[in-house]
Design a protein around this motif. Structure first.
Motif, short mmCIF file in Angstrom:
data_model
loop_
_atom_site.label_atom_id
_atom_site.label_comp_id
_atom_site.label_asym_id
_atom_site.label_seq_id
_atom_site.Cartn_x
_atom_site.Cartn_y
_atom_site.Cartn_z
N ALA A 1 37.97 28.75 40.23
CA ALA A 1 38.12 30.11 40.75
C ALA A 1 37.68 31.15 39.71
CB ALA A 1 39.57 30.36 41.16
N ILE A 2 38.05 30.93 38.45
CA ILE A 2 37.63 31.86 37.39
C ILE A 2 36.12 31.83 37.25
CG2 ILE A 2 37.72 32.32 34.90
CD1 ILE A 2 40.65 31.22 35.00
N ASN A 3 35.54 30.64 37.33
CA ASN A 3 34.09 30.51 37.21
C ASN A 3 33.38 31.22 38.37
OD1 ASN A 3 31.62 28.60 38.23
ND2 ASN A 3 31.59 28.91 36.03
N ALA A 4 33.86 31.01 39.58
CA ALA A 4 33.19 31.56 40.77
C ALA A 4 33.42 33.05 40.95
CB ALA A 4 33.66 30.81 42.01
N LEU A 5 34.61 33.53 40.56
CA LEU A 5 34.95 34.93 40.81
C LEU A 5 34.82 35.82 39.59
CD1 LEU A 5 37.98 34.22 43.12
CD2 LEU A 5 35.82 35.26 43.80
N GLY A 6 34.76 35.21 38.41
CA GLY A 6 34.54 35.97 37.19
C GLY A 6 35.46 37.14 37.01
N ALA A 7 34.89 38.31 36.82
CA ALA A 7 35.65 39.52 36.53
C ALA A 7 36.51 39.98 37.71
CB ALA A 7 34.70 40.64 36.10
N GLU A 8 36.27 39.42 38.90
CA GLU A 8 37.08 39.79 40.06
C GLU A 8 38.54 39.34 39.89
OE1 GLU A 8 35.81 41.56 42.71
OE2 GLU A 8 33.92 41.60 41.61
N VAL A 9 38.76 38.30 39.07
CA VAL A 9 40.11 37.82 38.81
C VAL A 9 40.63 38.56 37.59
CG1 VAL A 9 41.55 35.82 38.24
CG2 VAL A 9 39.58 35.54 39.75
N ASP A 10 41.59 39.47 37.82
CA ASP A 10 42.06 40.29 36.70
C ASP A 10 43.35 39.77 36.09
OD1 ASP A 10 43.73 40.94 38.78
OD2 ASP A 10 43.33 43.08 38.74
N GLY A 11 43.92 38.73 36.65
CA GLY A 11 45.13 38.15 36.09
C GLY A 11 45.77 37.22 37.11
N ILE A 12 46.92 36.72 36.74
CA ILE A 12 47.62 35.75 37.57
C ILE A 12 49.04 36.24 37.81
CG2 ILE A 12 48.54 33.40 37.62
CD1 ILE A 12 46.19 32.61 35.80
N LEU A 13 49.49 36.15 39.05
CA LEU A 13 50.90 36.35 39.34
C LEU A 13 51.52 34.97 39.45
CD1 LEU A 13 51.21 39.20 41.99
CD2 LEU A 13 51.81 39.25 39.58
N ASP A 14 52.34 34.63 38.51
CA ASP A 14 53.02 33.34 38.50
C ASP A 14 54.34 33.53 39.21
OD1 ASP A 14 54.02 30.82 37.93
OD2 ASP A 14 54.61 31.36 35.89
N ILE A 15 54.50 32.90 40.35
CA ILE A 15 55.71 33.03 41.15
C ILE A 15 56.49 31.73 41.07
CG2 ILE A 15 56.66 33.46 43.45
CD1 ILE A 15 54.04 35.03 44.02
N THR A 16 57.73 31.85 40.64
CA THR A 16 58.62 30.69 40.52
C THR A 16 59.79 30.89 41.47
OG1 THR A 16 58.03 30.46 38.19
CG2 THR A 16 60.04 29.34 38.92
N ILE A 17 60.03 29.91 42.33
CA ILE A 17 61.14 29.96 43.28
C ILE A 17 62.03 28.75 43.04
CG2 ILE A 17 61.81 30.00 45.72
CD1 ILE A 17 58.98 31.08 46.32
#
Length: 178
Positions: free
Chosen positions: A86-102
């Motif tokens: 995903a990082i490779n394909a989307l590059g700068a479009e990915v600005d970070g990660i929301l890590d959700i823990t339930i």
């Protein structure tokens, strides 16, 4: 199944993964999941999006945990390949990660429990995680597939996140007991 069908009809990009057994039977399938993921990610460019990526690859069960011999108490081993793709394909479009823990202190509910509202207690933790700039650039430039050092850095970063997540789950569950 209902969520997947809804996503399909709303034209959400979906990936179809092929098992090693499928690829052994039909070698033409090799690399198709990568191409499909790149195609799906291309549909997201220039649009606001949320990309869901489950690094464990499957639902946690004690049997799977034992079979993997996972070093984590509450988690299966993470897989970094999908995130790297995903990082490779989307590059700068990915600005970070929301890590959700339930966490479910009274045991993991069934889908029926969810629909019937039978869940009395749960804990949710949401964190924003920056993707290290150097790692992001290296992965965007194809390093994950071509450079063992980049792949090792990616795994090290994901493993660090997973260790923290496992510790957080332990603390969250303990908070329900206290």
């Amino acid at each position: 199944p209902i969520v997947g069908q809804t996503f399909y009809f709303l034209d959400f990009p979906m990936m179809r993964r092929h098992s090693k057994a499928d690829i052994a039977k039909n070698p033409a399938l090799k690399g198709q999941d990568l191409k499909e993921a790149q195609r799906a990610c291309a549909l997201l460019k220039d649009k606001p999006f949320t990309l869901l990526n489950y690094l464990e690859g499957t639902r946690f069960t004690p049997v799977k945990h034992e079979k993997q011999q996972s070093s984590y108490t509450h988690l299966l081993k993470p897989r970094a390949g999908g995130l790297a793709l995903a990082i490779n394909a989307l590059g700068a479009e990915v600005d970070g990660i929301l890590d959700i823990t339930i966490v479910y202190p009274d045991g993991v509910p069934t889908y029926s429990d969810l629909w019937k509202g039978n869940i009395k207690r749960l804990g949710v933790d949401v964190r924003y995680i920056d993707i290290p700039k150097g790692l992001s650039v290296a992965v965007q430039n194809g390093g994950y597939q071509d450079d063992d050092a980049v792949k090792a850095r990616m795994f090290e970063w994901v493993e660090h996140i997973w260790r923290e997540k496992d510790e957080r789950i332990t603390k969250m569950l303990a908070d329900f007991k206290g």
